[in-house]
Write an enzyme that holds these catalytic residues in place. Structure first.
Site, PDB file in Angstrom:
ATOM      1  CG  MET A  20      49.223  -3.552  31.267  1.00  0.00           C
ATOM      2  SD  MET A  20      47.477  -3.350  31.182  1.00  0.00           S
ATOM      3  CE  MET A  20      47.340  -4.756  32.669  1.00  0.00           C
TER       4      MET A  20
ATOM      5  CB  SER B 118      48.490   1.306  23.836  1.00  0.00           C
ATOM      6  OG  SER B 118      48.552   1.912  25.405  1.00  0.00           O
ATOM      7  CG  ASP B 119      50.516  -4.302  27.798  1.00  0.00           C
ATOM      8  OD1 ASP B 119      50.339  -3.845  28.774  1.00  0.00           O
ATOM      9  OD2 ASP B 119      49.973  -5.179  27.706  1.00  0.00           O
ATOM     10  CB  CYS B 120      51.949  -0.236  29.790  1.00  0.00           C
ATOM     11  SG  CYS B 120      49.408   0.158  31.302  1.00  0.00           S
TER      12      CYS B 120
END
Length: 802
Positions: free
Chosen positions: A1, A318-320
């Site tokens: 992340m 979501s991941d960033c």
């Protein structure tokens, strides 16, 4: 992340092309500006201004009459009521980690992104250390705590972190939703984020996940998701097959992890299954990478399996910026709107970033997304917030409202951080019993290395502001006041020998010399993998120079999360002892001193294999776990690696020695009564080429009925009390179906007094622990001989029959 908040730290993703880097940075700043403008628009639009917004939802008297505020209704009913009151633009504004306020309903803005990997961390915009709480307990990095092999410790750590996180939330310095733990498998020793994980073994990662989530969220009360007494929300990440940052031409943003069904089932997925099924995690984060050609956040089959098969009740983030990447970097989708449609229809609920804020409305107008897709996501999001009590009015009067600044940096938490460091320290070498040192025999010490006086190194990544860190030098001075220190290298990368002379001079003058070498975040971290397994730069030369000048053999202390090839020191008689201390947290200085002087008897075990430097010839992008001699591929982790290791998984010495004996374990297990008897005579997949029979686990009538317990006697044969991790391994009596060389199936930490005996009891589920996975991803239970092992010295044979 992402390493940090877009606004506060300006840490951005790396790109192979400098132009791409600059474009991405500009794009991220634009996203931050957009979020700020949206916030201003929300606050300044009539009929309400920002300073008039309630601090909490459902605040009486003006906002408590909405149906979603009615605590007598179920969580699902309240969530549906809230969704029904929102307009489409208002709904879309909830699909970002920075969810907007809804003034007309009295809903304040909410930040979903807070971090708590091994303590409340400053990564992400949800946590701030500038208010009444200016620091939080810095516990050891996960990889070191994992080395304790102690479930009770893991849960206690998570609970302590949760207390401090909730206390910070109560004073407005943190959210309620935290994105931890990281339970990806530490597949490759070069991975920069391996330090964040419990290591390379699926069972250990699974058990850690369960204990962290249960400790952090609070006990799970019911199975329908209607409880609103959850203390905090934990998040299993990164789903799935994510374990590469940047290697060669591969980056985590565009990497296509090609994973076999066999490896997916028996290596990559088990931690996530356990995190959800047993831990009841309320969040799942999908990763940047593709899995077999499809972005992880668009894998509807994988996200659907979590809900339908594993019983996941929570939200998927979501991941960033992972949604933007699907279109902008991976070129998987044809447009931004297609990216939005792909992830929403797959089952993702919220985007860390602003991509969905900008393109969801146009996706709806184009017919690619239906409002029902958004409503489904909002139901998941609001359900978690409701379970956290976010819509129950004044939370100061509720169950966790008493927690505040006095609950952070407590003596109890500091002692727990110390205990975690103590239990994780691993003794790798101790020639002729050089350690422990005897305080009355040591009049002067020298500690060499850039980490000796720099406590900022001790946390590893995803850390916050520690309460009161103790350096290694200060810890040693509490035992030997005449302790000198010299960095030797000007920094951890150690690109020059500047400082060697000072270090050698200090070594010559001391009775005993401690050299601290290894890694820090310049060598391994998010977005940065290692290229070598050797000590960085000229650190090896420093160790040799100091060892050659010292009056007595030196003690080498190794920092870092990833394995290090220190074969030179293992074989060098001038290096008497080697300790691995990982990233020990804020009280690492005290833990190290205790270990060196015998107030602590080291009992940690390595949670990863330490490979030789030659392993760097293995392509990091090769996700296969099993060895393939035809192409010179050695396999990965202790379960399948066929090469020689510097130190083995589970390795670790002690100032004592221990012996084991099986006290109770079955000799034979019969599957009679199950439906297996009608299948064992069939052709593959029920019989292998070598004639060995297998039974599909799903064909066993009752796996619960097959469970048994192994009782083990542990005798401390030395003269020092010790805390010891008992590791129970298994191997099938005959190979087949890609079975592992051996497999950890259970562990227990016990304390045994000098000359005394302790007992450990380990539960075994044959369907889970004694099974193998075939090439089609199907779990099979081998019939015939099975071998249970306690280390390499005690074995017990078990026969499974139809």
């Amino acid at each position: 992340m992402w390493c940090a908040s877009l606004v506060t730290k300006g840490v951005h993703r790396t790109r192979p092309c400098q132009l791409q880097i600059q474009m991405r940075r500009l794009h991220l700043h634009r996203q931050s500006i957009l979020q700020f403008l949206l916030y201003l628009f929300t606050c300044l639009s009539p009929p309400i201004a920002c300073d008039e917004l309630p601090k909490v939802a459902c605040e009486p008297p003006s906002y408590a009459s909405f149906p979603f505020c009615n605590t007598s209704l179920t969580v699902h009913a309240r969530a549906r009521a809230l969704v029904s009151l929102l307009t489409l633009p208002e709904k879309i504004q909830q699909l970002s980690n920075g969810a907007a306020a809804v003034p007309r309903l009295g809903l304040p803005p909410y930040q979903w992104w807070s971090e708590s990997l091994h303590g409340v961390a400053s990564n992400g915009p949800g946590v701030a250390f500038g208010g009444p709480v200016r620091a939080a307990t810095g516990f050891p990095q996960v990889i070191l705590s994992a080395a304790a092999f102690n479930r009770t410790l893991w849960r206690a750590l998570a609970r302590a972190i949760a207390v401090e996180a909730r206390a910070m939330h109560n004073v407005g310095q943190a959210g309620l939703t935290f994105w931890a733990p990281n339970i990806n498998i530490f597949r490759d020793p070069r991975w920069g984020r391996g330090q964040e994980t419990p290591g390379e073994d699926p069972l250990v990662a699974s058990e850690y996940a369960v204990q962290y989530v249960k400790g952090f969220q609070g006990e799970h009360h019911d199975g329908d998701g209607s409880s609103s007494s959850m203390m905090l929300s934990a998040c299993c990440k990164h789903y799935t097959a994510y374990d590469l940052e940047k290697w060669g031409n591969f980056t985590r943003y565009t990497f296509n992890a090609q994973v076999t069904e066999q490896d997916m089932e028996d290596t990559y997925q088990p931690p996530f299954r356990s995190c959800i099924q047993e831990g009841h995690a309320s969040c799942l984060m999908c990763s940047y990478n593709q899995v077999n050609g499809v972005p992880a956040c668009a894998r509807g089959d994988l996200l659907g399996r979590a809900r339908k098969e594993w019983g996941f009740q929570g939200y998927v983030t979501s991941d960033c910026d992972a949604v933007a990447i699907i279109y902008e970097d991976q070129k998987y989708s044809a447009s931004p709107e297609d990216s939005i449609a792909d992830v929403l229809k797959a089952g993702m609920d919220i985007n860390c970033g602003t991509y969905m804020l900008r393109f969801t409305e146009s996706a709806v107008k184009m017919g690619k997304v239906q409002e029902e897709d958004i409503d489904r996501a909002l139901l998941n999001l609001f359900s978690v917030q409701l379970r956290l009590g976010l819509f129950d009015g004044d939370r100061a009067k509720k169950r966790f409202g008493r927690l505040g600044p006095d609950s952070v940096c407590t003596a109890e938490h500091r002692q727990l951080a110390l205990e975690a460091a103590r239990q994780g320290i691993v003794l790798l070498k101790n020639d002729r019993g050089f350690l422990p040192l005897r305080k009355h025999e040591v009049s002067s010490l020298a500690i060499i290395g850039p980490a000796a006086d720099d406590a900022s190194i001790y946390g590893g990544d995803y850390t916050g502001v520690p309460c009161d860190p103790i350096t290694f030098s200060d810890g040693l001075r509490s035992y030997v006041p005449r302790t000198s220190s010299a960095p030797g290298c000007i920094d951890v990368p150690c690109q020059s020998k500047d400082g060697f002379e000072e270090a050698v001079t200090a070594a010559k003058a001391a009775d005993v010399v401690i050299v601290v070498a290894g890694l820090n975040l310049t060598e391994e971290t998010e977005d940065h993998d290692r290229v070598s397994l050797l000590l960085p730069g000229k650190q090896m030369d420093l160790v040799r120079a100091v060892a050659g000048a010292s009056k007595a053999p030196v003690v080498l202390v190794l920092m870092g999360g990833g394995p290090i090839d220190v074969s030179f020191a293992t074989d060098d008689p001038l290096v008497a002892s080697i300790l691995w201390i990982g990233y020990p947290g804020e009280v690492g200085g005290q833990a190290l001193a205790e270990a060196l002087f015998g107030d602590l008897n080291p009992g940690g075990r390595l949670p990863v294999t330490w490979y030789p430097e030659s392993f760097t010839d293995v392509p990091m992008n090769d996700m296969n776990m099993r060895a393939d001699p035809s192409r010179g591929y050695p396999g990965r982790t202790y379960r399948f690696y066929t090469g020689k290791a510097v130190y083995e998984f589970g390795g670790g010495l002690s100032y004592s020695s221990y012996s084991y004996k099986f006290l109770r374990a079955p000799q034979r297990i019969r599957l009679s009564g199950s439906s297996a008897e009608s299948y064992i005579d069939r052709e593959p997949p029920y019989a292998t080429k070598d004639g060995r029979d297998f039974v599909g686990v799903e064909e066993v009538l009752s796996c619960d009925a097959l469970r048994f317990r192994v009782q083990v006697s542990v005798v401390n044969d030395g003269g020092v009390d010790g805390s010891h991790a008992v590791l129970l391994f298994w191997r099938p009596g005959a190979t087949g179906e890609g079975s592992p060389r051996k497999q950890l199936i259970g562990f227990e930490r016990v304390h045994a007094t000098a000359g005394g005996e302790a007992e450990a009891e380990i539960a075994v589920d044959p369907c889970k622990h004694l099974s193998v996975v075939n090439e089609k991803g199907r779990r099979l239970l081998p019939l015939g001989a099975h071998v249970l092992m306690l280390g390499d010295v005690e074995e017990h044979e078990l026969l499974i029959e139809a």
